[in-house]
Write an enzyme that holds these catalytic residues in place. Structure first.
Site, mmCIF file in Angstrom:
data_model
loop_
_atom_site.group_PDB
_atom_site.id
_atom_site.type_symbol
_atom_site.label_atom_id
_atom_site.label_comp_id
_atom_site.label_asym_id
_atom_site.label_seq_id
_atom_site.Cartn_x
_atom_site.Cartn_y
_atom_site.Cartn_z
ATOM 1 N N GLN A 127 8.711 -3.330 3.751
ATOM 2 C CA GLN A 127 7.690 -3.851 4.858
ATOM 3 C C GLN A 127 8.375 -4.216 5.943
ATOM 4 O O GLN A 127 9.078 -5.506 6.038
ATOM 5 C CB GLN A 127 6.966 -4.855 4.363
ATOM 6 C CG GLN A 127 6.229 -4.535 2.848
ATOM 7 C CD GLN A 127 5.346 -3.323 2.897
ATOM 8 O OE1 GLN A 127 4.263 -3.390 3.749
ATOM 9 N NE2 GLN A 127 5.814 -2.253 2.438
ATOM 10 N N GLY A 158 -4.555 -7.733 3.465
ATOM 11 C CA GLY A 158 -3.293 -6.820 3.012
ATOM 12 C C GLY A 158 -2.465 -6.434 4.385
ATOM 13 O O GLY A 158 -2.839 -6.718 5.669
ATOM 14 N N HIS A 159 -1.461 -5.838 4.141
ATOM 15 C CA HIS A 159 -0.392 -5.082 5.077
ATOM 16 C C HIS A 159 -1.442 -4.240 6.048
ATOM 17 O O HIS A 159 -2.106 -3.395 5.708
ATOM 18 C CB HIS A 159 0.708 -4.460 4.625
ATOM 19 C CG HIS A 159 0.445 -3.307 3.607
ATOM 20 N ND1 HIS A 159 1.435 -2.876 2.990
ATOM 21 C CD2 HIS A 159 -0.726 -2.567 3.387
ATOM 22 C CE1 HIS A 159 1.138 -1.751 2.364
ATOM 23 N NE2 HIS A 159 -0.077 -1.669 2.643
ATOM 24 N N ASN A 160 -0.922 -4.251 7.324
ATOM 25 C CA ASN A 160 -1.630 -3.692 8.259
ATOM 26 C C ASN A 160 -3.221 -3.870 8.698
ATOM 27 O O ASN A 160 -3.459 -2.916 9.416
ATOM 28 C CB ASN A 160 -1.579 -1.910 8.113
ATOM 29 C CG ASN A 160 0.275 -1.676 7.872
ATOM 30 O OD1 ASN A 160 0.742 -1.470 6.794
ATOM 31 N ND2 ASN A 160 0.999 -2.006 9.039
ATOM 32 N N SER A 178 -4.553 -1.722 5.745
ATOM 33 C CA SER A 178 -5.014 -1.274 6.819
ATOM 34 C C SER A 178 -6.411 -0.924 7.156
ATOM 35 O O SER A 178 -7.078 -0.086 7.804
ATOM 36 C CB SER A 178 -4.281 0.491 6.454
ATOM 37 O OG SER A 178 -3.013 0.416 6.332
#
Length: 335
Positions: free
Chosen positions: A183, A224-226, A244
């Site tokens: 990441q 979560g990521h993004n 995302s």
């Protein structure tokens, strides 16, 4: 400690009706438990009966409640009692409660390359990693972790246990095993953001995870990521937002709701508690998607019926066709 009612009025405004500016106020309290010397508020007309019975020294009310409040005693009349109450709590905390001084607690660990504004407060046992930045007048309560290359804006409040910049959940399947996707992004938090205890916001895989200005996040939320969260959106406890997803501005997400990954929510979308959002929502509005609570035996019967909805729909359509054919034949026979 007590203050004079006039001090609050001088700071926040409002029309005092039937009261004395020299009245001492010892605390801000709910209507039903307020006593002599307490300031309270009524924002919802449904609780007008509590107003009549309240022993509060003074009550903050809207113009529509003015006459009823006057019959009871002193009141402050303002257009929006709830917002006035909120600002009263802020004033009270600034003036009547001790506030941690700006600076870095001796037990905190701050990397030499991190940039912490001189007016920020870094609490006990916090960790601020390499390349991180903390904006002006931001407060980190105890045990907050700011990961490397993560950025927090001005006037933010991060409660105990917040983690910004842990790795997002990214793995590629290969030959029956998982290959970690490093990441490489960060987390960017805007200005005037509040993040509740033990909430985690993962760093982006390549681009940053972004929380825009004015966002309010409750305790135990997973971002979560993004993910990208728009300005002034608020989420209640235990919400989960998968990687995302993009959530618009001025949205609300009720407690325990889940937003699946890669979905988009338009501005001013409001998600009810415990809802699972499985598709993008492109129009503003209120959305609910949960199975309501019931006695277990009834719930099991309804759940079993729910599984048969598709076949029941086909049967109903077939019956409708048969009825229509019978009606057509009867009509033709009478001609």
């Amino acid at each position: 400690m007590s203050v004079l009612l006039g001090q609050i009025l001088d700071a926040l405004g409002g029309e005092l009706v039937g009261g004395d500016r020299e009245m001492p106020i010892s605390r801000i309290a709910p209507l039903d438990s307020a006593g002599a010397g307490d300031l309270s508020f009524l924002s919802n007309p449904r609780y007008r009966q509590q107003l009549a019975a309240s022993e509060a020294a003074c009550v903050i009310v809207a113009p529509a409640m003015r006459e009823l409040a006057q019959q009871r005693g002193a009141c402050i009349v303002v257009p929006d009692p709830y917002a006035y109450f909120a600002r009263a709590t802020q004033w009270w905390k600034r003036n009547c409660r001790s506030v941690a001084p700006a600076g870095i607690h001796p037990s905190a660990v701050v990397h030499e390359s991190a940039i912490v504004d001189a007016s920020a407060t870094i609490g006990p046992l916090c960790v601020v990693e390499e390349g991180a930045t903390i904006g002006a007048h931001t407060v980190l309560k105890s045990r907050v972790t700011i990961g490397e290359n993560c950025h927090v804006g001005a006037r933010c409040l991060l409660h105990s246990g917040v983690v910004l910049g842990a790795d997002g959940f990214g793995f590629a399947p290969e030959n029956g095993a998982w290959v970690k996707i490093e990441q490489l992004g960060g987390v960017r938090i805007g200005d005037d953001v509040e993040i509740g205890a033990n909430t985690c916001i993962d760093r982006g895989a390549l681009d940053d995870t972004v929380i825009e200005d004015g966002v309010k996040l409750d305790n135990l939320i997973q971002i979560g990521h993004n993910v990208h969260v728009g300005k002034h959106t608020a989420m209640a406890g235990c919400v989960g937002v998968a990687g995302s997803a993009r959530i618009g501005a001025h949205c609300t997400v009720g407690g325990g709701a889940i937003v699946l990954g890669h979905l988009q929510l338009a501005d001013r979308v409001h998600i009810s508690a415990a809802t699972v959002v499985t598709r993008s929502l492109t129009q503003s509005g209120v959305y609910t998607g949960m199975f309501p609570v019931d006695e277990n035996a009834k719930w099991e019967k309804n759940a079993a019926t729910l599984k048969q909805l598709h076949s029941m729909r086909d049967r109903i359509k077939a019956l409708e066709r048969q009825l229509q054919q019978s009606a057509d034949q009867g009509h033709n026979g009478t001609q």
